[in-house]
Design a protein around this motif. Structure first.
Motif, PDB file in Angstrom:
ATOM      1  N   SER A  10       2.064  22.681 -31.834  1.00 18.83           N
ATOM      2  CA  SER A  10       0.636  22.570 -31.484  1.00 18.83           C
ATOM      3  C   SER A  10       0.426  21.701 -30.249  1.00 18.83           C
ATOM      4  O   SER A  10       1.080  20.676 -30.091  1.00 18.83           O
ATOM      5  N   ILE A  11      -0.511  22.145 -29.425  1.00 19.94           N
ATOM      6  CA  ILE A  11      -0.981  21.286 -28.333  1.00 19.94           C
ATOM      7  C   ILE A  11      -2.329  20.763 -28.796  1.00 19.94           C
ATOM      8  O   ILE A  11      -3.297  21.519 -28.928  1.00 19.94           O
ATOM      9  N   ILE A  12      -2.356  19.468 -29.069  1.00 17.83           N
ATOM     10  CA  ILE A  12      -3.528  18.865 -29.703  1.00 17.83           C
ATOM     11  C   ILE A  12      -4.472  18.340 -28.643  1.00 17.83           C
ATOM     12  O   ILE A  12      -4.030  17.858 -27.594  1.00 17.83           O
ATOM     13  N   ILE A  13      -5.757  18.416 -28.941  1.00 14.04           N
ATOM     14  CA  ILE A  13      -6.807  17.970 -28.020  1.00 14.04           C
ATOM     15  C   ILE A  13      -6.499  16.659 -27.310  1.00 14.04           C
ATOM     16  O   ILE A  13      -6.652  16.548 -26.107  1.00 14.04           O
ATOM     17  N   ASN A  42      -1.849  27.975 -31.632  1.00 11.26           N
ATOM     18  CA  ASN A  42      -1.417  26.568 -31.648  1.00 11.26           C
ATOM     19  C   ASN A  42      -2.027  25.728 -30.517  1.00 11.26           C
ATOM     20  O   ASN A  42      -1.419  24.751 -30.063  1.00 11.26           O
ATOM     21  N   VAL A  43      -3.197  26.142 -30.065  1.00 12.80           N
ATOM     22  CA  VAL A  43      -3.938  25.326 -29.099  1.00 12.80           C
ATOM     23  C   VAL A  43      -5.127  24.731 -29.853  1.00 12.80           C
ATOM     24  O   VAL A  43      -6.060  25.451 -30.228  1.00 12.80           O
ATOM     25  N   LEU A  44      -5.054  23.423 -30.105  1.00 12.87           N
ATOM     26  CA  LEU A  44      -6.073  22.793 -30.959  1.00 12.87           C
ATOM     27  C   LEU A  44      -7.145  22.119 -30.115  1.00 12.87           C
ATOM     28  O   LEU A  44      -6.939  21.052 -29.558  1.00 12.87           O
ATOM     29  N   THR A  45      -8.274  22.824 -30.008  1.00 13.96           N
ATOM     30  CA  THR A  45      -9.408  22.330 -29.228  1.00 13.96           C
ATOM     31  C   THR A  45     -10.324  21.518 -30.156  1.00 13.96           C
ATOM     32  O   THR A  45     -10.088  21.457 -31.350  1.00 13.96           O
ATOM     33  N   ARG A  46     -11.385  20.928 -29.596  1.00  8.35           N
ATOM     34  CA  ARG A  46     -12.389  20.252 -30.438  1.00  8.35           C
ATOM     35  C   ARG A  46     -13.780  20.532 -29.892  1.00  8.35           C
ATOM     36  O   ARG A  46     -13.970  20.649 -28.680  1.00  8.35           O
ATOM     37  N   GLN A  80       1.947  24.266 -19.384  1.00  9.15           N
ATOM     38  CA  GLN A  80       1.141  24.324 -20.618  1.00  9.15           C
ATOM     39  C   GLN A  80      -0.322  24.636 -20.281  1.00  9.15           C
ATOM     40  O   GLN A  80      -0.951  25.476 -20.934  1.00  9.15           O
ATOM     41  N   ALA A  81      -0.837  23.958 -19.258  1.00 11.93           N
ATOM     42  CA  ALA A  81      -2.245  24.182 -18.881  1.00 11.93           C
ATOM     43  C   ALA A  81      -2.435  25.622 -18.411  1.00 11.93           C
ATOM     44  O   ALA A  81      -3.420  26.283 -18.755  1.00 11.93           O
ATOM     45  N   GLU A  82      -1.490  26.115 -17.635  1.00 13.09           N
ATOM     46  CA  GLU A  82      -1.633  27.483 -17.112  1.00 13.09           C
ATOM     47  C   GLU A  82      -1.545  28.517 -18.227  1.00 13.09           C
ATOM     48  O   GLU A  82      -2.247  29.534 -18.193  1.00 13.09           O
TER      49      GLU A  82
END
Ligand code: T4K
Length: 402
Positions: free
Chosen positions: A23-26, A328-332, A376-378
């Motif tokens: 996961s990529i967490i906020i 697995n992209v954890l936004t908020r 990751q950002a791209e």
């Protein structure tokens, strides 16, 4: 390599593999490697001096003051920093706050039975609207508490003028804005005082922690007493001067803070680069809006938000968050619900908060981390593009599963 799309990718909601294995967490903190703080930790443990004006706390506060350019006091967290500030300033009656913020902004005042008057924000900067502030002032108002939201600055000049003309205190909730500048001057130098949070999710971290900065030495003296149960250590150790609280910072967070401050510019710059990628890539996608930086502000990226226009983007904010989560992209959804819609505040009277409601319902904060890679950002941008391109299928999916 610049990615515009993820070729051949099947979205995870349709049975494809998750784009990210982990996961990529906020907002994951970037803590010090153990070897970087081993020596100071050993020293503290060896000295058996763990808190109450320890050596590392003093050094942390000195370095903070040097960085900001106003004297800084470290506290146990940002919420209690606001609380003791309100107490030290003798606030009463009502304070004017935005509702588009974390509940702690309002809580700190309500805890002291000071009412919060919620006002609307500017639709571009998401900061408190100075015209709405002017309209909200009445005979009970004792202070204005703007929030430098996500790391952007409020219209500080206008707010300073309003406070001065109406003889009101001005406290900035700069929980998100450590390292930002306004008209070339560090945030932390404005109003009567400012508060920063150094919670684990911030760019400057101590785990839990807060900072109060001010140019008013008399106020800072009162804050020292407020954070120390009401004792003035320079006077009488047996007699409290006022009803205070324990809002001190101990040596362990101060050690982390010292490391974090030393690495702050690198972390801030990394986030700026990630934000640039997000802005660049996502501005090409229909239906995505961005927070505008206030003129004169050199912002920091505590959070990077996108505003979803469902009609143009194709899926709504909640669906986008869910599809990204499956990858697995954890936004908020900071800040949904806004404070005036939280249970304890539902009975508080306020004018219509149309912009707050609208932004809060459509905002999404993407992961922005001090150790995030461009790749990751791209890939996150490419995923969002893919979601936009497959909006119809995604809508069908949600229709079937709801
Ligand atoms: N004013 C404003 C405008 C604020 O935003 C805040 C706090 C305050 C005042 C009060 O300052 P403090 O009293 O907190 O110093 C978080 C933070 O707890 C809070 O500090 C922050 N603002 C708020 C915006 O966010 P949550 O409940 O969203 O955090 P949580 O635990 O869900 O963590 C967020 C993500 O970070 C998670 O996905 C996991 C990750 N995480 C979290 C922690 C604690 C980690 O990876 N490691 C960690 O150690 O409130």
């Amino acid at each position: 390599m610049i990615r515009d799309s993820i070729t051949g990718k099947k979205l995870s909601i349709f049975g494809g593999e998750k784009e990210f294995k982990e996961s990529i967490i906020i907002s994951r903190p970037t803590p010090p490697p153990f070897q970087d703080i081993e020596e100071p930790l050993k020293e503290v443990l060896g000295n058996k001096w763990l808190t109450n004006g320890g050596k590392f706390l003093k050094s942390y506060e000195e370095k903070l003051s040097g960085y900001i350019g106003s004297k800084c006091i470290a506290t146990s967290n940002g919420t209690v920093a606001l609380l003791i500030l309100a107490k030290a300033l003798g606030l009463k009656g009502e304070v004017i706050v935005p509702s588009f913020t974390f509940p702690a902004t309002a809580t700190s005042f309500n805890f002291l039975n000071i009412k919060t008057k919620f006002v609307d924000i500017d639709k571009e900067t998401y900061c408190i609207d100075p015209n709405e502030v002017k309209r909200a002032i009445n005979e009970d108002t004792s202070a204005i508490v703007p929030v430098n939201i996500y790391g952007n600055c409020c219209d500080i000049k206008k707010l300073e003028n309003i406070a001065e003309n109406n003889d009101l205190k001005l406290i900035f909730d700069s929980a998100h804005a450590f390292g930002a500048k306004y008209n070339g001057e560090m945030v932390g130098n404005f109003g009567d005082a400012e508060m920063f949070s150094t919670h684990a999710t911030k760019i400057l971290i101590t785990g839990e922690g807060g900072i109060i900065s001010s140019k008013n030495n008399e106020l800072l003296d009162k804050i020292r007493i407020q954070q120390n149960f009401g004792y003035d250590d320079l006077k009488d150790k047996s007699q409290i001067q006022t009803v205070g609280i324990n809002a001190k910072m101990s040596e362990f967070p101060a050690i982390i803070g010292l490391w974090s401050l030393d690495n702050f510019e690198n972390h801030k710059n990394r986030r700026n680069e990630i934000a640039k990628i997000y802005l660049n890539r996502l501005s090409k996608i229909k239906g995505i809006g961005f927070q505008k930086t206030t003129p004169g502000c050199e912002r920091v990226y505590q959070f990077f938000s996108i505003l979803i226009d469902k009609d143009k983007f194709g899926v709504d904010r909640d669906q986008l968050a869910e599809v990204l989560m499956k990858e697995n992209v954890l936004t908020r959804k900071y800040f949904y619900l806004p404070v005036h819609q939280q249970h304890p505040y539902k009975t508080v009277e306020h004018d219509k908060l149309k912009i707050t409601d609208e932004i809060s319902s459509n905002i999404l904060c993407l992961p922005i981390l001090s150790d995030m890679t461009n790749d990751q950002a791209e890939r996150i941008c490419a995923l969002i593009k893919l979601i936009h391109e497959q909006a119809e299928e995604i809508n069908n999916y949600f229709r079937k599963t709801s």
